[in-house]
Design an enzyme around this catalytic site. Sequence first.
Site, PDB file in Angstrom:
ATOM      1  N   PHE A   5       0.860  -1.189   0.000  1.00 27.24           N
ATOM      2  CA  PHE A   5       0.000   0.000   0.000  1.00 27.24           C
ATOM      3  C   PHE A   5       0.893   1.234   0.000  1.00 27.24           C
ATOM      4  O   PHE A   5       0.770   2.136   0.812  1.00 27.24           O
ATOM      5  CB  PHE A   5      -0.930  -0.020   1.217  1.00 27.24           C
ATOM      6  CG  PHE A   5      -2.155   0.844   1.057  1.00 27.24           C
ATOM      7  CD1 PHE A   5      -3.081   0.584   0.052  1.00 27.24           C
ATOM      8  CD2 PHE A   5      -2.387   1.918   1.910  1.00 27.24           C
ATOM      9  CE1 PHE A   5      -4.223   1.369  -0.094  1.00 27.24           C
ATOM     10  CE2 PHE A   5      -3.525   2.711   1.766  1.00 27.24           C
ATOM     11  CZ  PHE A   5      -4.443   2.438   0.764  1.00 27.24           C
ATOM     12  N   VAL A  49       2.066   2.665  -5.631  1.00 21.97           N
ATOM     13  CA  VAL A  49       1.181   2.021  -6.609  1.00 21.97           C
ATOM     14  C   VAL A  49      -0.065   1.430  -5.938  1.00 21.97           C
ATOM     15  O   VAL A  49      -1.179   1.536  -6.471  1.00 21.97           O
ATOM     16  CB  VAL A  49       1.938   0.926  -7.408  1.00 21.97           C
ATOM     17  CG1 VAL A  49       1.048   0.367  -8.511  1.00 21.97           C
ATOM     18  CG2 VAL A  49       3.214   1.483  -8.022  1.00 21.97           C
ATOM     19  N   ARG A  81       4.088  -4.115   5.483  1.00 20.36           N
ATOM     20  CA  ARG A  81       5.199  -4.607   6.288  1.00 20.36           C
ATOM     21  C   ARG A  81       5.383  -3.866   7.612  1.00 20.36           C
ATOM     22  O   ARG A  81       5.624  -4.466   8.641  1.00 20.36           O
ATOM     23  CB  ARG A  81       6.482  -4.504   5.450  1.00 20.36           C
ATOM     24  CG  ARG A  81       7.707  -5.047   6.113  1.00 20.36           C
ATOM     25  CD  ARG A  81       8.861  -5.200   5.166  1.00 20.36           C
ATOM     26  NE  ARG A  81       9.127  -3.994   4.384  1.00 20.36           N
ATOM     27  CZ  ARG A  81      10.100  -3.883   3.491  1.00 20.36           C
ATOM     28  NH1 ARG A  81      10.875  -4.927   3.247  1.00 20.36           N
ATOM     29  NH2 ARG A  81      10.297  -2.783   2.830  1.00 20.36           N
ATOM     30  N   GLU A  85       0.979  -5.610 -16.752  1.00 17.28           N
ATOM     31  CA  GLU A  85       1.095  -4.440 -17.631  1.00 17.28           C
ATOM     32  C   GLU A  85       1.742  -3.245 -16.917  1.00 17.28           C
ATOM     33  O   GLU A  85       2.506  -2.483 -17.510  1.00 17.28           O
ATOM     34  CB  GLU A  85      -0.303  -4.055 -18.140  1.00 17.28           C
ATOM     35  CG  GLU A  85      -0.320  -3.081 -19.282  1.00 17.28           C
ATOM     36  CD  GLU A  85       0.317  -3.627 -20.556  1.00 17.28           C
ATOM     37  OE1 GLU A  85      -0.195  -4.616 -21.101  1.00 17.28           O
ATOM     38  OE2 GLU A  85       1.328  -3.058 -20.999  1.00 17.28           O
ATOM     39  N   GLY A  91       4.476   2.128 -17.065  1.00 15.29           N
ATOM     40  CA  GLY A  91       3.403   2.699 -16.242  1.00 15.29           C
ATOM     41  C   GLY A  91       2.046   2.591 -16.917  1.00 15.29           C
ATOM     42  O   GLY A  91       1.506   1.491 -17.085  1.00 15.29           O
ATOM     43  N   ASP A 108      16.757  -0.579 -14.161  1.00 11.93           N
ATOM     44  CA  ASP A 108      15.298  -0.639 -14.188  1.00 11.93           C
ATOM     45  C   ASP A 108      14.802  -0.764 -15.639  1.00 11.93           C
ATOM     46  O   ASP A 108      13.936  -1.593 -15.938  1.00 11.93           O
ATOM     47  CB  ASP A 108      14.756   0.637 -13.518  1.00 11.93           C
ATOM     48  CG  ASP A 108      13.276   0.822 -13.692  1.00 11.93           C
ATOM     49  OD1 ASP A 108      12.513   0.236 -12.907  1.00 11.93           O
ATOM     50  OD2 ASP A 108      12.861   1.554 -14.617  1.00 11.93           O
ATOM     51  N   LYS A 153      12.693  -3.894 -17.863  1.00 12.79           N
ATOM     52  CA  LYS A 153      11.511  -3.633 -18.693  1.00 12.79           C
ATOM     53  C   LYS A 153      11.719  -4.084 -20.138  1.00 12.79           C
ATOM     54  O   LYS A 153      10.820  -4.671 -20.743  1.00 12.79           O
ATOM     55  CB  LYS A 153      11.168  -2.145 -18.640  1.00 12.79           C
ATOM     56  CG  LYS A 153      10.713  -1.692 -17.244  1.00 12.79           C
ATOM     57  CD  LYS A 153      10.669  -0.192 -17.138  1.00 12.79           C
ATOM     58  CE  LYS A 153      10.192   0.266 -15.770  1.00 12.79           C
ATOM     59  NZ  LYS A 153      10.368   1.705 -15.570  1.00 12.79           N
TER      60      LYS A 153
HETATM   61  N1  LIG Z   1       6.198   3.740  -8.147  1.00 13.17           N
HETATM   62  C1  LIG Z   1       5.945   3.545  -9.420  1.00 13.17           C
HETATM   63  O1  LIG Z   1       5.597   4.502 -10.121  1.00 13.17           O
HETATM   64  C2  LIG Z   1       6.013   2.183 -10.026  1.00 13.17           C
HETATM   65  C3  LIG Z   1       5.695   2.020 -11.383  1.00 13.17           C
HETATM   66  C4  LIG Z   1       5.713   0.736 -11.922  1.00 13.17           C
HETATM   67  C5  LIG Z   1       6.066  -0.347 -11.139  1.00 13.17           C
HETATM   68  N2  LIG Z   1       6.390  -0.147  -9.834  1.00 13.17           N
HETATM   69  C6  LIG Z   1       6.717  -1.341  -9.036  1.00 13.17           C
HETATM   70  O2  LIG Z   1       5.636  -1.585  -8.146  1.00 13.17           O
HETATM   71  C7  LIG Z   1       6.116  -2.112  -6.912  1.00 13.17           C
HETATM   72  C8  LIG Z   1       5.680  -1.220  -5.771  1.00 13.17           C
HETATM   73  O3  LIG Z   1       6.250   0.055  -5.957  1.00 13.17           O
HETATM   74  P1  LIG Z   1       5.848   1.312  -5.073  1.00 13.17           P
HETATM   75  O4  LIG Z   1       6.449   2.486  -5.743  1.00 13.17           O
HETATM   76  O5  LIG Z   1       4.401   1.305  -4.777  1.00 13.17           O
HETATM   77  O6  LIG Z   1       6.672   1.023  -3.726  1.00 13.17           O
HETATM   78  P2  LIG Z   1       6.532   1.767  -2.328  1.00 13.17           P
HETATM   79  O7  LIG Z   1       5.843   3.067  -2.465  1.00 13.17           O
HETATM   80  O8  LIG Z   1       7.892   1.755  -1.728  1.00 13.17           O
HETATM   81  O9  LIG Z   1       5.576   0.810  -1.481  1.00 13.17           O
HETATM   82  C9  LIG Z   1       5.943  -0.501  -1.244  1.00 13.17           C
HETATM   83  C10 LIG Z   1       4.880  -1.204  -0.454  1.00 13.17           C
HETATM   84  O10 LIG Z   1       5.285  -2.560  -0.311  1.00 13.17           O
HETATM   85  C11 LIG Z   1       5.115  -2.936   1.055  1.00 13.17           C
HETATM   86  N3  LIG Z   1       6.058  -4.019   1.355  1.00 13.17           N
HETATM   87  C12 LIG Z   1       7.388  -4.054   1.168  1.00 13.17           C
HETATM   88  N4  LIG Z   1       7.883  -5.243   1.512  1.00 13.17           N
HETATM   89  C13 LIG Z   1       6.839  -5.986   1.926  1.00 13.17           C
HETATM   90  C14 LIG Z   1       6.700  -7.315   2.401  1.00 13.17           C
HETATM   91  N5  LIG Z   1       7.745  -8.121   2.524  1.00 13.17           N
HETATM   92  N6  LIG Z   1       5.454  -7.757   2.702  1.00 13.17           N
HETATM   93  C15 LIG Z   1       4.369  -6.949   2.579  1.00 13.17           C
HETATM   94  N7  LIG Z   1       4.439  -5.678   2.127  1.00 13.17           N
HETATM   95  C16 LIG Z   1       5.661  -5.214   1.823  1.00 13.17           C
HETATM   96  C17 LIG Z   1       5.395  -1.677   1.824  1.00 13.17           C
HETATM   97  O11 LIG Z   1       4.850  -1.809   3.121  1.00 13.17           O
HETATM   98  P3  LIG Z   1       4.846  -0.602   4.177  1.00 13.17           P
HETATM   99  O12 LIG Z   1       3.756   0.320   3.680  1.00 13.17           O
HETATM  100  O13 LIG Z   1       4.524  -1.246   5.443  1.00 13.17           O
HETATM  101  O14 LIG Z   1       6.205   0.017   4.100  1.00 13.17           O
HETATM  102  C18 LIG Z   1       4.680  -0.645   0.956  1.00 13.17           C
HETATM  103  O15 LIG Z   1       3.319  -0.582   1.258  1.00 13.17           O
HETATM  104  C19 LIG Z   1       7.649  -2.209  -7.079  1.00 13.17           C
HETATM  105  O16 LIG Z   1       7.990  -3.487  -7.507  1.00 13.17           O
HETATM  106  C20 LIG Z   1       7.950  -1.194  -8.169  1.00 13.17           C
HETATM  107  O17 LIG Z   1       9.116  -1.518  -8.892  1.00 13.17           O
HETATM  108  C21 LIG Z   1       6.371   1.084  -9.265  1.00 13.17           C
END
Ligand SMILES: NC(=O)c1ccc[n+]([C@@H]2O[C@H](COP(=O)([O-])OP(=O)(O)OC[C@H]3O[C@@H](n4cnc5c(N)ncnc54)[C@H](OP(=O)(O)O)[C@@H]3O)[C@@H](O)[C@H]2O)c1
Length: 401
Positions: free
Chosen positions: A13, A16, A40, A122, A127, A194, A198
């Site tokens: 949460f 994304v 987490r 996707e 994105g 990264d 992709k």
């Molecule tokens: N950000 C982007 O624009 C984007 C775009 C495309 C793909 N992605 C991919 O999407 C994924 C998420 O990215 P994000 O940007 O949303 O990351 P983020 O903002 O850092 O959030 C990560 C989330 O994962 C949770 N988490 C981490 N380790 C965990 C575990 N072992 N068990 C359960 N929950 C866990 C975290 O929990 P807490 O809240 O408790 O810290 C947090 O809610 C990544 O793989 C990233 O590469 C991201």
Amino acid sequence: MPNKKISIGLFGFGCVGQGLYDVLNESQGLQASIEKICVRDKSKKRRLDAGRFTYDKKDILNRKDLDVVVELISDTDAAFEIVSTAMKNGVNVVSASKEMLAKNFAELFKLQQQHKVSLIYEGSVGGSIPILRNLEEYYDNELLQNVRAILNGTCNYIVTRMELEGKDYGEILKDAQANGFAEADPWLDVSGCDAKYKILLISVHAFGILLKPDQILNLGIQNIRYEDILYAKEKNLRIKLISRSEKIGDKYRVFVMPHFIDKSTELFNVMYEYNAVEVEGAFSCKQTFTGKGAGSHPTGSAVLSDISALTYNYRYGYKKLKKFMNGNGIIPDATKSLDIDFNIKVYVRFSNKSEIEKLEIVSIEEEYKSAKNNYIIATVNFKSLFHFCGNKDSKVFICAI
Ligand SMILES: NC(=O)c1ccc[n+]([C@@H]2O[C@H](COP(=O)([O-])OP(=O)(O)OC[C@H]3O[C@@H](n4cnc5c(N)ncnc54)[C@H](OP(=O)(O)O)[C@@H]3O)[C@@H](O)[C@H]2O)c1
């Protein structure tokens, strides 16, 4: 599960995950509810009631009433564990974790076939840009020649601002970090890693070839200086980090590196955090998809589209990948199909010659020396560029021409 309300178990949460939550709340068409969210950090303040969350993955993975597991976490190993367990339990999965997908693709492919479940992703590439399903389905009937793409919003944001503001890399990076356009540790983005994950996924759906991440060259923008941008500017060019996947005869070239781009391609006008994917087919010619390549709502909307696709039982057919499999269920090693032995024209900026002694230079077209800097325009053997790949000590900037 057509017309049925979909029950989702959500992992993550963060950026994304919350984006998906918002987009889902606004969606009129899709009947879906997030039943539980696994995160987490117990000490983090959440915008939803505590009862919506769990810190134990089993609270989602052991439930029998969920239709989809949506995995949006930042921990690659834990993500693989979650996604593979859900698939083994016969549950369809949506993921956006490109690193996890790229590093474990063969195993994840096997699990999809063995357990007859769907894994779609996707949101992991470009994105909001709908590219994987398009490559998989639409371009199946087209003689695809190459895909060239801007796949990392952080890099594109940095080079855009360097160019427009006349500032150096360090200053813009700091600002990008303060504004949420770059991570505190930017290495994964700026090194081209990264983008490599992709383009690996794109290559699977475009051409049916599966490579390992370390087979793909990634040179990044971490050593770029304003003088490189200026060099390009004087020639009416721009520097962009380009990911390429292309078919040359019966071989494939797949790599990521900065390129000088001229005005004749639409990639020239893709600025700031935007991404773009240019697809070239023998008959369709060039087509370019552009959009926000990352961010909460753009990526959340791609994830929502995947969840929606599951309502009509969508799964990637992997038709191109299967063509190479000879019916034995094993993805062939694509090493033989990969071409890394070719010459490429590059701009190389360095401080002293010892830094580039491992570069196999075929010929030099132009050479510039000054007290501060040197650069050459040269044709080099592509294979020798791997010496600079992921090398944190190197200060050399290399850009394809
Ligand atoms: N950000 C982007 O624009 C984007 C775009 C495309 C793909 N992605 C991919 O999407 C994924 C998420 O990215 P994000 O940007 O949303 O990351 P983020 O903002 O850092 O959030 C990560 C989330 O994962 C949770 N988490 C981490 N380790 C965990 C575990 N072992 N068990 C359960 N929950 C866990 C975290 O929990 P807490 O809240 O408790 O810290 C947090 O809610 C990544 O793989 C990233 O590469 C991201």
